[in-house]
Design a protein around this motif. Structure first.
Motif, PDB file in Angstrom:
ATOM      1  N   ALA A  27       4.497  -6.007  -4.880  1.00 60.12           N
ATOM      2  CA  ALA A  27       3.807  -5.053  -5.742  1.00 60.12           C
ATOM      3  C   ALA A  27       3.616  -3.762  -4.966  1.00 60.12           C
ATOM      4  O   ALA A  27       3.448  -3.779  -3.752  1.00 60.12           O
ATOM      5  CB  ALA A  27       2.463  -5.614  -6.156  1.00 60.12           C
ATOM      6  N   ALA A  29       1.237  -0.291  -5.225  1.00 61.80           N
ATOM      7  CA  ALA A  29       0.164   0.437  -5.922  1.00 61.80           C
ATOM      8  C   ALA A  29       0.296   1.911  -5.536  1.00 61.80           C
ATOM      9  O   ALA A  29       1.150   2.611  -6.066  1.00 61.80           O
ATOM     10  CB  ALA A  29      -1.186  -0.153  -5.553  1.00 61.80           C
ATOM     11  N   GLY A  30      -0.488   2.373  -4.579  1.00 61.69           N
ATOM     12  CA  GLY A  30      -0.352   3.775  -4.130  1.00 61.69           C
ATOM     13  C   GLY A  30       0.862   3.972  -3.232  1.00 61.69           C
ATOM     14  O   GLY A  30       1.366   5.078  -3.078  1.00 61.69           O
ATOM     15  N   GLY A  31       1.310   2.886  -2.625  1.00 59.65           N
ATOM     16  CA  GLY A  31       2.491   2.965  -1.758  1.00 59.65           C
ATOM     17  C   GLY A  31       2.216   3.547  -0.383  1.00 59.65           C
ATOM     18  O   GLY A  31       3.128   3.699   0.427  1.00 59.65           O
ATOM     19  N   THR A  32       0.964   3.861  -0.090  1.00 63.15           N
ATOM     20  CA  THR A  32       0.696   4.573   1.166  1.00 63.15           C
ATOM     21  C   THR A  32       0.810   3.667   2.399  1.00 63.15           C
ATOM     22  O   THR A  32       0.937   4.156   3.517  1.00 63.15           O
ATOM     23  CB  THR A  32      -0.688   5.257   1.156  1.00 63.15           C
ATOM     24  OG1 THR A  32      -1.680   4.272   0.920  1.00 63.15           O
ATOM     25  CG2 THR A  32      -0.751   6.335   0.102  1.00 63.15           C
ATOM     26  N   ASP A  33       0.732   2.382   2.198  1.00 62.77           N
ATOM     27  CA  ASP A  33       1.055   1.459   3.292  1.00 62.77           C
ATOM     28  C   ASP A  33       2.497   0.984   3.180  1.00 62.77           C
ATOM     29  O   ASP A  33       3.252   0.987   4.142  1.00 62.77           O
ATOM     30  CB  ASP A  33       0.135   0.225   3.252  1.00 62.77           C
ATOM     31  CG  ASP A  33      -1.187   0.490   3.963  1.00 62.77           C
ATOM     32  OD1 ASP A  33      -1.164   1.102   5.036  1.00 62.77           O
ATOM     33  OD2 ASP A  33      -2.235   0.069   3.428  1.00 62.77           O
ATOM     34  N   LEU A  34       2.861   0.580   1.979  1.00 58.41           N
ATOM     35  CA  LEU A  34       4.152  -0.080   1.793  1.00 58.41           C
ATOM     36  C   LEU A  34       5.336   0.844   2.076  1.00 58.41           C
ATOM     37  O   LEU A  34       6.292   0.457   2.747  1.00 58.41           O
ATOM     38  CB  LEU A  34       4.222  -0.601   0.354  1.00 58.41           C
ATOM     39  CG  LEU A  34       5.326  -1.603   0.073  1.00 58.41           C
ATOM     40  CD1 LEU A  34       5.281  -2.747   1.082  1.00 58.41           C
ATOM     41  CD2 LEU A  34       5.191  -2.148  -1.349  1.00 58.41           C
ATOM     42  N   HIS A  78      -9.454   5.569  -3.307  1.00 58.45           N
ATOM     43  CA  HIS A  78     -10.528   5.898  -2.365  1.00 58.45           C
ATOM     44  C   HIS A  78     -11.355   7.066  -2.880  1.00 58.45           C
ATOM     45  O   HIS A  78     -12.565   7.106  -2.710  1.00 58.45           O
ATOM     46  CB  HIS A  78      -9.938   6.206  -0.989  1.00 58.45           C
ATOM     47  CG  HIS A  78      -9.128   5.074  -0.438  1.00 58.45           C
ATOM     48  ND1 HIS A  78      -9.647   3.821  -0.253  1.00 58.45           N
ATOM     49  CD2 HIS A  78      -7.830   4.979  -0.075  1.00 58.45           C
ATOM     50  CE1 HIS A  78      -8.713   3.006   0.223  1.00 58.45           C
ATOM     51  NE2 HIS A  78      -7.589   3.692   0.324  1.00 58.45           N
ATOM     52  N   THR A 111      -5.229   2.799  -2.717  1.00 58.41           N
ATOM     53  CA  THR A 111      -6.135   2.021  -3.560  1.00 58.41           C
ATOM     54  C   THR A 111      -6.917   0.992  -2.749  1.00 58.41           C
ATOM     55  O   THR A 111      -6.544   0.620  -1.640  1.00 58.41           O
ATOM     56  CB  THR A 111      -5.348   1.275  -4.654  1.00 58.41           C
ATOM     57  OG1 THR A 111      -4.497   0.300  -4.024  1.00 58.41           O
ATOM     58  CG2 THR A 111      -4.515   2.225  -5.485  1.00 58.41           C
ATOM     59  N   ASP A 124     -10.131   0.566   6.788  1.00 58.42           N
ATOM     60  CA  ASP A 124     -11.514   1.038   6.806  1.00 58.42           C
ATOM     61  C   ASP A 124     -12.413   0.396   5.746  1.00 58.42           C
ATOM     62  O   ASP A 124     -13.627   0.437   5.874  1.00 58.42           O
ATOM     63  CB  ASP A 124     -11.544   2.566   6.662  1.00 58.42           C
ATOM     64  CG  ASP A 124     -11.159   3.257   7.955  1.00 58.42           C
ATOM     65  OD1 ASP A 124     -11.659   2.820   9.012  1.00 58.42           O
ATOM     66  OD2 ASP A 124     -10.343   4.193   7.929  1.00 58.42           O
TER      67      ASP A 124
HETATM   68  C1  LIG Z   1      -1.193   9.270   6.291  1.00 55.87           C
HETATM   69  C2  LIG Z   1      -1.939   7.997   6.047  1.00 55.87           C
HETATM   70  C3  LIG Z   1      -3.253   7.893   6.469  1.00 55.87           C
HETATM   71  C4  LIG Z   1      -3.953   6.719   6.256  1.00 55.87           C
HETATM   72  N1  LIG Z   1      -5.251   6.652   6.685  1.00 55.87           N
HETATM   73  C5  LIG Z   1      -5.941   5.506   6.517  1.00 55.87           C
HETATM   74  C6  LIG Z   1      -7.278   5.390   6.988  1.00 55.87           C
HETATM   75  O1  LIG Z   1      -7.854   6.332   7.534  1.00 55.87           O
HETATM   76  N2  LIG Z   1      -7.924   4.211   6.811  1.00 55.87           N
HETATM   77  C7  LIG Z   1      -7.310   3.147   6.190  1.00 55.87           C
HETATM   78  O2  LIG Z   1      -7.944   2.119   6.052  1.00 55.87           O
HETATM   79  N3  LIG Z   1      -6.056   3.234   5.738  1.00 55.87           N
HETATM   80  C8  LIG Z   1      -5.347   4.372   5.886  1.00 55.87           C
HETATM   81  N4  LIG Z   1      -4.063   4.445   5.443  1.00 55.87           N
HETATM   82  C9  LIG Z   1      -3.448   3.262   4.833  1.00 55.87           C
HETATM   83  C10 LIG Z   1      -3.472   3.224   3.298  1.00 55.87           C
HETATM   84  O3  LIG Z   1      -3.564   4.500   2.759  1.00 55.87           O
HETATM   85  C11 LIG Z   1      -4.596   2.387   2.724  1.00 55.87           C
HETATM   86  O4  LIG Z   1      -4.588   1.112   3.300  1.00 55.87           O
HETATM   87  C12 LIG Z   1      -4.495   2.305   1.209  1.00 55.87           C
HETATM   88  O5  LIG Z   1      -5.709   1.834   0.709  1.00 55.87           O
HETATM   89  C13 LIG Z   1      -3.380   1.393   0.730  1.00 55.87           C
HETATM   90  O6  LIG Z   1      -3.369   1.383  -0.677  1.00 55.87           O
HETATM   91  P1  LIG Z   1      -2.036   1.572  -1.538  1.00 55.87           P
HETATM   92  O7  LIG Z   1      -2.433   1.482  -2.939  1.00 55.87           O
HETATM   93  O8  LIG Z   1      -1.346   2.807  -1.144  1.00 55.87           O
HETATM   94  O9  LIG Z   1      -1.218   0.292  -1.049  1.00 55.87           O
HETATM   95  P2  LIG Z   1       0.328  -0.042  -1.189  1.00 55.87           P
HETATM   96  O10 LIG Z   1       1.063   0.588  -0.068  1.00 55.87           O
HETATM   97  O11 LIG Z   1       0.806   0.229  -2.542  1.00 55.87           O
HETATM   98  O12 LIG Z   1       0.267  -1.595  -0.959  1.00 55.87           O
HETATM   99  C14 LIG Z   1      -0.126  -2.163   0.255  1.00 55.87           C
HETATM  100  C15 LIG Z   1       0.050  -3.679   0.195  1.00 55.87           C
HETATM  101  O13 LIG Z   1      -0.848  -4.241  -0.728  1.00 55.87           O
HETATM  102  C16 LIG Z   1      -0.170  -4.939  -1.768  1.00 55.87           C
HETATM  103  N5  LIG Z   1      -0.926  -4.693  -2.985  1.00 55.87           N
HETATM  104  C17 LIG Z   1      -1.365  -3.482  -3.429  1.00 55.87           C
HETATM  105  N6  LIG Z   1      -2.087  -3.639  -4.541  1.00 55.87           N
HETATM  106  C18 LIG Z   1      -2.115  -4.952  -4.812  1.00 55.87           C
HETATM  107  C19 LIG Z   1      -2.711  -5.735  -5.850  1.00 55.87           C
HETATM  108  N7  LIG Z   1      -3.460  -5.186  -6.814  1.00 55.87           N
HETATM  109  N8  LIG Z   1      -2.534  -7.078  -5.820  1.00 55.87           N
HETATM  110  C20 LIG Z   1      -1.791  -7.648  -4.842  1.00 55.87           C
HETATM  111  N9  LIG Z   1      -1.215  -6.969  -3.851  1.00 55.87           N
HETATM  112  C21 LIG Z   1      -1.371  -5.629  -3.829  1.00 55.87           C
HETATM  113  C22 LIG Z   1       1.229  -4.393  -1.741  1.00 55.87           C
HETATM  114  O14 LIG Z   1       2.152  -5.332  -2.210  1.00 55.87           O
HETATM  115  C23 LIG Z   1       1.421  -4.100  -0.277  1.00 55.87           C
HETATM  116  O15 LIG Z   1       1.790  -5.258   0.401  1.00 55.87           O
HETATM  117  C24 LIG Z   1      -3.336   5.615   5.621  1.00 55.87           C
HETATM  118  C25 LIG Z   1      -2.011   5.741   5.203  1.00 55.87           C
HETATM  119  C26 LIG Z   1      -1.319   6.902   5.406  1.00 55.87           C
HETATM  120  C27 LIG Z   1       0.100   7.011   4.941  1.00 55.87           C
END
Ligand SMILES: Cc1cc2nc3c(=O)[nH]c(=O)nc-3n(C[C@H](O)[C@H](O)[C@H](O)COP(=O)(O)OP(=O)(O)OC[C@H]3O[C@@H](n4cnc5c(N)ncnc54)[C@H](O)[C@@H]3O)c2cc1C
Lengths: 291, 762
Positions: A27, A29-34, A78, A111, A124
């Motif tokens: 899956a 969501a925001g993609g910021t980790d994936l 967030h 997210t 965090d």
């Molecule tokens: C430049 C940058 C700075 C960042 N700074 C921080 C920071 O200061 N602190 C911090 O904690 N993080 C930070 N992050 C990491 C990231 O932004 C967060 O962890 C964010 O909350 C991930 O959410 P996402 O929706 O983008 O996840 P995604 O990348 O979309 O998904 C992450 C993982 O979760 C799974 N997933 C997502 N949603 C669901 C769901 N509903 N059910 C089941 N599985 C799911 C996905 O399959 C994937 O494996 C940063 C990232 C970047 C690129």
């Protein structure tokens, strides 16, 4: 290069159907980790065939106060935490933690569900949510289960999510009377900052006496856990009898007894002690002001 | 006094850039264009036993696969030609290219790289310049690993130390840092265009250096290779040799396939391959009288040159000239060395051998002041260079205003130095402690005795009175186009909007050497003036004849031309039109050669630069004693620039330079481990964000230089060289502990020493 097919889920039901009927789905969501992991060809991001975009599922984007908890939809960003009146009222440490994440753009995309499911040791939101005894809800086509966040986490970047499950919400029980919270974070710069260490402290104070303390450092152990021994050391104690510096050192000892000595230990031993001391001092000061 | 210069004219490329119209290297498209990609080494030191490219060649959509065998001349370099276009038998560092492909898409090119089979035999590498000094040569054809040794001698240090009341010895160390230009390297090579063998467009800092490299690599005449600069997304000294290598590779593939070919580095490729700022290990010994006058200084600085010589010979030369700092020291012995290692190679980066020695000599001044029981301010005032002073290299400073006292005092006043210094010297309680620290410098302008220092500009007036400029020096984002247009407008007495600055193009612009060393406004600006003067003379002579005037001393201002006694004669546009139809030459080349200078390499002395700039930066910091976090609160930056051609752009240089200095000082470090690079993107290579930006107080000091255009000198590099030293001094005051290695990151500030991750090979 990682090859995959991309699908966008129009509804939660269809997302769950897709998950239930396909192998190797991730899956997004925001993609910021994936997306970062995919670009790096990180082992964590390998071995999937389909990317299922769930970011359009409006039904998972909400923050709602219920009778005894606040429910946070997994797709809440967030920024929503930072701006939510409900969150700021009940769990100011969650808003403080969310405020420190990445940058404006990252907070707009990233997210709560992503932060939890990525399960980074430095995430965090994990320390505050664990300290708040949050539960997570996981849905499949056929059902739903709810479990405490600390049981959902299984290790660094590992969870107990089944492959056909989607996280739908996080439930954070309301704190009763007399609770105080605090969040601390150290990074290498003032924004776009992965925690070098972070810390959530939640505790109650009644008649100058600490009850129900929860101390959860992040980026200190393989994944965030409650520091039971440190909590014990203040539980039931009068705040006048607690030396925050000493408790800080206890927390560092507890960290080392869990992780052993690592390259970063000389730094984290001192820094974690400082954070714990600072969090306790702040809370005790607030408690005094409340009297 | 002026109508266009010394004013905050709008940047001529601002509109293009903010609207997204500006085209950068990676934006370019040509019909039939292919994509090139380079396979890089797996080990930092190895022998290539075999390369098999057959499988890659067989992939549909792959047009060419090339290795070192296919390169007519495989060794390039501006100073010493030892840099491999593609690794032939030996891998010297982790960024070496081994093979390259041209394919119809990036995806196919990536697949092709995966299909290339390379067999390596690892060779034990050398990763420490001190070890390298006494090891067998890494490059078998060299006698030793020494790239260069420069010396500087003045007086007699033994006698000086014997006559000193106080002597201290200290060692300082600096790190590898990355330029962090926001646009990674990008070029497009087009074969057989408009009479050239090959044309290279792209993100090129120095069009002539890149042209020379490509021509050498192809064994072609210089006049057959055209290099055209595009908008450039930052360079900071970084888009020279690494882009030249890329241009060579792209040109080879384009000629092999007879198709235009684009090559763009990913950020990871860029950080792996591109040269860095030199890490230095420095030993300083200083002697002073008990009332604080410097008597002697002995300095040894060792630079890690990495795999290739690149700019090491000149970078370490600037260091040898400036290593004492801007002080009167009667007895000096300085030696700087560069050694080859198997680390990533090191080259030019904004500052160019000065930030390292300034970190050391300005830390040293504070340490000496402490030893002597005087303030950092006092020790500097006692010893700084003044009008008529003789520098460490024996140069008498009598051609320009030596304004160190002025910049020092102005910066101190602006930030409230003395009061804060006193305040923060008292015992501080609590976790958050403050400190204030200063650093000052003198900096030789332009190339100095490194190389010939001439530059040219073509200025052409059109028959409608509009003007275009072709300069041999290139916009690097610093605002060169705008500054040159301002100078031309001022001299011709017309509005800037009528002047167009065309991109640097090696087949049209006069070869002016490189856009480096903060030389462009000074040397290039003078060439613009000369071109404008010459055009003006031609017009004046024509008009005097046309109007039957006794004198051709006409006045050009506000788009009009006046007689010497102030009568309005004719508009500039009309004059241009008349002149054109009368057959008057309206295209002029301005050429400027810097005043003569000399350096005696044997004796280690001379007049290395024809003029100098002076600067002072003062940092006020808050240190978290519990976590090691440093917040830079305020930063005053006073710089004597001769004359500010554009005060607003100048402030931009100060803001940017201060921020780069801050990154260098407290967070940036390319982490190398046995030649492998651990942090290859900006998630792990940490640079400051806007939130880390202190309140910066820019102070422009103007003491016009007799040799500068309208008195202007330099600003680009001076702004960066002081920050780390000033911050380090402030942190030392706040914490009471001196840290002698950069960066002053969390671990160093909290523990006093760095922690090594030791994550091993990637
Ligand atoms: C430049 C940058 C700075 C960042 N700074 C921080 C920071 O200061 N602190 C911090 O904690 N993080 C930070 N992050 C990491 C990231 O932004 C967060 O962890 C964010 O909350 C991930 O959410 P996402 O929706 O983008 O996840 P995604 O990348 O979309 O998904 C992450 C993982 O979760 C799974 N997933 C997502 N949603 C669901 C769901 N509903 N059910 C089941 N599985 C799911 C996905 O399959 C994937 O494996 C940063 C990232 C970047 C690129």
């Amino acid at each position: 290069m990682i090859d995959y097919e991309f699908f966008k889920a129009p509804s939660l039901k269809e997302a769950l159907e897709f998950l239930g009927s396909h192998e190797g789905v991730k899956a997004i969501a925001g993609g910021t980790d994936l997306l970062v992991d995919i670009r790096k060809e990180n082992a964590r991001a390998k071995g999937f065939k389909y990317l299922l975009d769930i970011s359009g599922l409006k039904e998972l984007k909400f923050i709602e106060e219920r009778k005894d908890c606040v429910a946070i939809g997994a797709l809440s960003t967030h920024t929503m935490l930072v701006e939510s009146l409900v969150i700021n009222k009940h769990f100011p440490l969650l808003a403080s933690a969310a405020k420190t994440i990445g940058s404006t753009q990252i907070r707009n995309r990233g997210t709560v569900g992503g932060n939890i499911n990525n399960a980074s040791p430095a995430a965090d939101l994990l320390p505050p949510l664990i300290a708040l005894k949050a539960h997570v809800k996981l849905r499949t086509l056929n059902g739903e289960r709810k479990l405490p966040l600390d049981e959902f986490l299984a290790g660094p970047y590992r969870t107990n999510r089944q492959s056909d499950e989607i996280m739908t919400e996080v439930c954070v029980p309301l704190l009763g009377e007399g609770y105080f919270t605090n969040f601390q974070k150290i990074g290498r710069r003032k924004a776009m900052n992965i925690a070098r260490l972070n810390l959530a402290v939640v505790l109650g104070i009644k008649d100058d006496t600490v009850f129900d303390p929860r101390i959860v450092p992040g980026a200190a152990t393989a994944y965030p856990i409650r520091f039971g021994k440190t909590e014990e050391a203040i539980s039931g104690k009068r705040i006048g009898d607690i030396d925050p510096a000493e408790i800080g050192e206890r927390a560092s000892e507890e960290m080392i007894s869990t992780t052993g000595i690592r390259w970063s230990t000389p730094y984290k031993r001192i820094a974690l002690a400082s954070l714990v001391k600072r969090a306790l001092e702040t809370i005790f000061r607030e408690a005094k002001a409340d009297e | 006094m002026f109508s266009t210069v010394n004013k905050p004219a709008e940047r001529v490329d601002a509109y293009e850039k903010v609207t997204g119209r500006a085209k950068y290297g990676a934006d370019l498209q040509f019909a039939g264009m292919l994509y090139g990609k380079v396979l890089r080494a797996k080990h930092p030191s190895a022998r290539i036993k075999s390369i098999n490219v057959e499988k890659a060649r067989a992939i549909p959509g792959v047009w060419a696969v090339m290795t070192a065998q296919d390169v007519p001349c495989n060794e390039i370099g501006v100073i010493i030609q030892d840099q491999q276009v593609l690794a032939k038998e030996r891998i010297y560092y982790i960024g070496d290219g081994v093979a390259m492909v041209a394919a119809e898409s990036l995806e196919i090119a990536s697949k092709a790289l995966e299909a290339i089979e390379v067999e390596y035999e690892e060779i034990e590498g050398i990763f420490d310049p001190l070890l390298s000094k006494n090891s067998d040569p890494i490059q078998p054809e060299r006698a030793s690993n020494e790239v260069v040794h420069h010396k500087l001698r003045k007086g007699n240090v033994e006698e000086g130390f014997a006559g000193s009341d106080v002597i201290i010895e200290r060692e300082y160390e600096t790190q590898f840092v990355e330029h962090s230009y926001i646009e990674p390297e990008a070029v497009v090579a087009v074969p057989h265009e408009n009479g050239s063998l090959v044309t290279v467009y792209g993100s090129v800092q120095n069009v002539f250096a890149t042209r020379d490299a490509v021509a050498r690599c192809l064994k072609a005449d210089l006049s057959k290779v055209r290099v055209v600069q595009n908008h450039i997304g930052g360079s900071f000294g970084g888009k020279d040799e690494v882009v030249s290598a890329m241009a060579c590779r792209a040109a080879l593939l384009a000629l092999k396939t007879s198709r235009p070919l684009k090559m763009v580095n990913t950020r990871e490729e860029s950080i792996l391959e591109s040269y860095k700022r030199h890490p230095y290990k420095m030993k300083y010994k200083v002697g002073a009288t008990k009332d604080g006058k410097l008597v002697a200084m002995e300095i040894e600085a060792i630079a890690d040159g990495g795999a290739y010589a690149c700019q090491t010979p000149f970078v370490t030369w600037r260091s040898v000239v400036q290593a004492t700092g801007p002080y009167e020291v009667p007895n000096v012995k300085t030696d700087t060395y560069g050694y080859y290692t198997n680390n990533v190679y090191t080259g030019a980066m904004r500052g160019y051998g000065s930030p390292q020695v300034i970190f050391a000599n300005e830390s040293l001044m504070d340490e000496l002041a402490q030893e002597l029981g005087i303030t950092p301010f006092e020790i500097r005032l006692k010893n700084i260079l003044k009008n008529g002073s003789v520098t460490a290299s024996g140069q008498k400073l009598d051609r320009h205003e030596v304004s160190l006292a002025e910049v020092l005092k102005k910066a101190a006043e602006a930030i409230g130095y003395e009061e804060k210094y006193r305040e923060y010297s008292k015992p501080q309680r609590g976790d958050k402690r403050r400190g204030i620290g200063m650093a000052i410098s003198f900096r030789g302008c332009s190339l100095g005795a490194e190389a010939v220092d001439g530059a040219g500009t073509v200025l052409s007036i059109q028959k409608d009175g509009s003007v275009y400029l072709y300069s041999g020096l290139a916009e690097n984002g610093q605002g060169l186009k705008t500054a040159f247009c301002q100078i031309a407008a001022e001299e011709l007495g017309i509005e800037m909007k009528h002047i167009t600055f065309l991109e640097a193009n090696t087949l049209i612009s006069p070869d002016s050497g490189s856009t480096v060393a903060s030389r462009s406004t000074l040397v290039g600006g003078n060439s613009v003036m000369r071109a404008a003067e010459s055009a003006k003379r031609a017009l004046s002579r024509f008009l005097a004849k046309e109007f039957g005037l006794p004198s051709s001393d006409l006045v050009f201002k506000e788009n009009w031309i006046y007689t010497p006694d102030g009568k309005k004669l004719i508009s500039f546009a009309e004059a241009a039109n008349k002149a054109f139809w009368a057959g008057v030459q309206l295209s002029h080349v301005g050429w400027y050669v810097a005043p003569s200078i000399h350096w005696d390499e044997e004796e280690g002395r001379g007049n290395p630069y024809f003029t100098y700039v002076y600067g002072c930066q003062i940092a006020e910091v808050e240190v978290d004693m519990g976590t090691g976090e440093v917040t830079v609160l305020n930063m005053a930056a006073a710089h004597d620039v001769g004359r500010a051609i554009n005060p607003e752009m100048l402030k931009g240089q100060i803001y940017g330079g201060v921020m780069m200095g801050l990154g260098y000082g407290i967070m940036e470090e390319v982490e190398t481990d046995e030649g492998y690079i651990a942090n290859t993107n900006f998630d792990e290579y940490i640079i400051p964000t806007s939130k880390d930006m202190p309140n910066i107080i820019p102070i422009i000091v103007e003491n016009p230089d007799p040799d500068g255009p309208f008195g202007a000198k330099s600003i680009g590099e001076p702004t960066l060289e002081l920050g780390a030293a000033a911050i380090a001094n402030a942190i030392a005051q706040a914490t009471g502990r001196r840290i002698r290695s950069l960066p002053l990151n969390l671990e160093r500030v909290l523990l006093g020493h760095p922690l090594r991750k030791g994550r091993g090979k990637k």
